[in-house]
Design a protein around this motif. Sequence first.
Motif, PDB file in Angstrom:
ATOM      1  N   UNK A 617     -30.779 -52.637  46.643  1.00 62.56           N
ATOM      2  CA  UNK A 617     -31.559 -51.623  45.925  1.00 62.56           C
ATOM      3  C   UNK A 617     -30.741 -50.363  45.682  1.00 62.56           C
ATOM      4  N   UNK A 618     -29.956 -49.970  46.679  1.00 62.72           N
ATOM      5  CA  UNK A 618     -29.255 -48.693  46.584  1.00 62.72           C
ATOM      6  C   UNK A 618     -28.169 -48.729  45.518  1.00 62.72           C
ATOM      7  N   UNK A 619     -27.387 -49.789  45.450  1.00 57.79           N
ATOM      8  CA  UNK A 619     -26.293 -49.794  44.477  1.00 57.79           C
ATOM      9  C   UNK A 619     -26.827 -49.868  43.056  1.00 57.79           C
ATOM     10  N   UNK A 620     -27.952 -50.559  42.845  1.00 57.93           N
ATOM     11  CA  UNK A 620     -28.550 -50.578  41.510  1.00 57.93           C
ATOM     12  C   UNK A 620     -29.099 -49.195  41.168  1.00 57.93           C
ATOM     13  N   UNK A 621     -29.674 -48.519  42.145  1.00 56.21           N
ATOM     14  CA  UNK A 621     -30.183 -47.165  41.928  1.00 56.21           C
ATOM     15  C   UNK A 621     -29.065 -46.211  41.545  1.00 56.21           C
ATOM     16  N   UNK A 622     -27.935 -46.286  42.251  1.00 55.21           N
ATOM     17  CA  UNK A 622     -26.798 -45.404  41.962  1.00 55.21           C
ATOM     18  C   UNK A 622     -26.257 -45.691  40.566  1.00 55.21           C
ATOM     19  N   UNK A 624     -27.768 -46.930  37.968  1.00 51.59           N
ATOM     20  CA  UNK A 624     -28.698 -46.466  36.935  1.00 51.59           C
ATOM     21  C   UNK A 624     -28.704 -44.950  36.805  1.00 51.59           C
ATOM     22  N   UNK A 625     -28.509 -44.261  37.909  1.00 52.84           N
ATOM     23  CA  UNK A 625     -28.573 -42.803  37.912  1.00 52.84           C
ATOM     24  C   UNK A 625     -27.288 -42.157  37.425  1.00 52.84           C
ATOM     25  N   UNK A 630     -23.500 -43.023  26.935  1.00 47.76           N
ATOM     26  CA  UNK A 630     -23.493 -41.851  26.066  1.00 47.76           C
ATOM     27  C   UNK A 630     -22.284 -41.002  26.412  1.00 47.76           C
ATOM     28  N   UNK A 631     -21.909 -40.044  25.561  1.00 50.32           N
ATOM     29  CA  UNK A 631     -20.761 -39.184  25.895  1.00 50.32           C
ATOM     30  C   UNK A 631     -20.901 -38.476  27.242  1.00 50.32           C
ATOM     31  N   UNK A 632     -22.126 -38.227  27.690  1.00 51.86           N
ATOM     32  CA  UNK A 632     -22.333 -37.586  28.985  1.00 51.86           C
ATOM     33  C   UNK A 632     -22.605 -38.558  30.100  1.00 51.86           C
ATOM     34  N   UNK A 633     -22.331 -39.836  29.894  1.00 50.94           N
ATOM     35  CA  UNK A 633     -22.782 -40.859  30.826  1.00 50.94           C
ATOM     36  C   UNK A 633     -21.814 -41.299  31.887  1.00 50.94           C
ATOM     37  N   UNK A 669     -25.959 -57.962  41.413  1.00 51.50           N
ATOM     38  CA  UNK A 669     -25.377 -57.978  40.060  1.00 51.50           C
ATOM     39  C   UNK A 669     -26.323 -57.354  39.053  1.00 51.50           C
ATOM     40  N   UNK A 670     -25.749 -56.683  38.063  1.00 47.02           N
ATOM     41  CA  UNK A 670     -26.553 -55.923  37.105  1.00 47.02           C
ATOM     42  C   UNK A 670     -27.022 -56.747  35.915  1.00 47.02           C
ATOM     43  N   UNK A 671     -26.402 -57.906  35.681  1.00 44.60           N
ATOM     44  CA  UNK A 671     -26.750 -58.726  34.524  1.00 44.60           C
ATOM     45  C   UNK A 671     -27.046 -60.156  34.976  1.00 44.60           C
TER      46      UNK A 671
END
Length: 747
Positions: A617-622, A624-625, A630-633, A669-671
Amino acid sequence: MKKLVALLLTLGSLSAFAAQNDAVSHVSPLIGTHKSAIGYGGTMPFVTPPFGMTNWTPQTRQNKISIVSYNYDDPTISGFIGTHQPAIWMGDYGYVTVIPQVGALRTKPLDRRMAFSHSTETARPDYYGVTLDSGPGSNGQAGKIHAELTATERCSIFRFTFPKTGQARILIEASRPGIQGSASVNPATHEITGYNPHRMDAHLGPFALPNFKGYFVVQFQQASTAMQTYGLDDPKATTSRGAYAEFKPGQIILVRVGTSFLSIDQARENLRREIPAWNFDTVQQNLRSTWNQKLSRLQLSGASNADKSLLYTAIYHTLLYPRVFSEYGHYYSAFDDKIHAGSSYTAYSIWDTFRAENSMLTLLAPERVDGMITALLQNFKEGGWMPKWPNPSYTNIMIATHADSLVAEAIRKGFHGFDRNLAWQAVYKDAMTPPDGDTTRRWLDREEHTPYEARAGLTYYKQLGYIPTDKTDEAASSTLEDSYDDWCVAQIAKALGREQDYKFFLKRSLNDRNLFNPALGLMNGKTSDGKWAPIGGGRDDNNNRSASGWTEGDAWVYTWSPLHDQAGLLELMGGAEKYDAKLDQHFAGGHNVHNNEPSHHYGYLYDFGGEPWKTQAKVREIANKEYDATPGGLDGDDDCGQMSAWLLFTAMGFYPVNPASGDYMIGSPMLQHLALTLANGKTFRIEADNNSATNVYIQSATLNGKPLTIPVLTWEQIQSGGTLHFTMGPNPSKWASEYRPKLITTN
């Protein structure tokens, strides 16, 4: 008709295949250039091949230490710079700037600015294009210059389309006021040549480099109407700061630029080798192909365009550094100020990149690893030590000697193309030889004109088993990171059959335990009399990091930093339950600052404490946050690929908590589908059934069809290829909850 249909179907399939494999189209070098709620905008939209010696970018401001050339918020461009600045906190060196211009001659950066809009801007690894507003022309109409650039490893080619009215000009800035650079013109050969001796962070290293220069050769395809130098109007100037060539209006002007750190002749030779013809499109297509070959190593199935942009841009960022610092068989050494035969690299931000970036390179660019280690060993021979942050020489930035980790990781993963005996000499010196003046200096952060810092406070470390906070700056952090490097040196000794050295350094690698304060349940610096230092972070009245001894953090940030000794820390804390509870406090208290590297592995630590669902849960949260397309991403400034390497590993579902161990801790994994093509021709696939933004928890896992019951992958398992298969769900499961790390013993 059937043949026509078959042909159309074939062409359609080829078109789909080409689109799928044109990963460059998903890369956005503008990610990380904009100040936002996530990051402060510290990257630049480089046009360059992987590990290019010189990077090319539009210049929206004058770069220096803490300021990069391009910022997304800026409304104007004052030129295009061939830069060697690797990160916002480092300086540039040997740079050259190309400025198209219409109208009156303007040499000062503020005067030569031209407005632009992001709507006319195209930024890719292989190409940058933009329309510049050069101001009112002679007929009162605005003069628009369309500027385009592409590049090779050491050179670039520009295509400037000038308006039909107004004096067309291309200005070459060799150096800035106060810098004794030089530019010369040769109308007969259509060339401007020169050099720039500026090293912005020269004040950080232990010695001057009188022979250092960044050389350039600029060639024009079209004949100019005039060529001239400028800058000698300054009464203190002895050389020109730049030069320019003027052209008839309305032309498309092609400009080739060669760079070198060896000589003007070598810059010209680099051009001959890399851009032999006046064909902008061919150079751009070759660069696009080079990037696609690398980017296509990671295949994403069913990913959104945003996911593709995020991950392929992350690969682009990880493949920029370390940068090539040699030229067809020779290189200038910034460690003895001489030219040598061989190959070289520089811009190793090792305190940042030893954690995940270097490990990512062993997967994405293993053909470079031997050369990169060899370059560090050459630095050792020429300057006396492997550097910690060469740019291009010693800068004494950050702590410890994590080049030891790079060597240990390379040996652990079976790389053989470097001198292992020389590597032992280098890491042994790191571990055993204190720097000059070790007990008479505090070794302040970025202290100017000091000897090479190596392991600051090593004298005390050898005597006391820790570095005292009242004697050396950043002492507590250094003690913990030196302990990890000792573990790395131990592994190198073991691989080389040096059993007594292995035992010695393995035992000393447990010095991290000397700083655990059981009353706090945290690591705590100590003074030379053995007392606990104040727990807080910050600096004292003399701007020293002495009171508590931490580097860019505090006790919470550094307690779990011994990457090799999580089992020891778990035992010191009183078992897995208390270890996990302390991690809970760490995250709940806001101590996990992802834009700085000491926190990068923390999300994965619940794997060691038997609560892997919290890691998932924590690594997916990090992720996503802290990241978006985007240029600021991009959080922070990417730190030479480390921020992006964390994202890539996390997307694949595993991370090298201890990079020199060859082990990878499993996250989430994210995908649903990723595939990594390995250098040995095999493919390692990651499949995650039912994966989604809410289904982040692993319910079960198999590796090549066999149950995987621990949250660990090894280098060998990845290199063997095959399929890592997860079944995901919305609720935590007990998968891999029985795993505990093995305690280091020295018996």
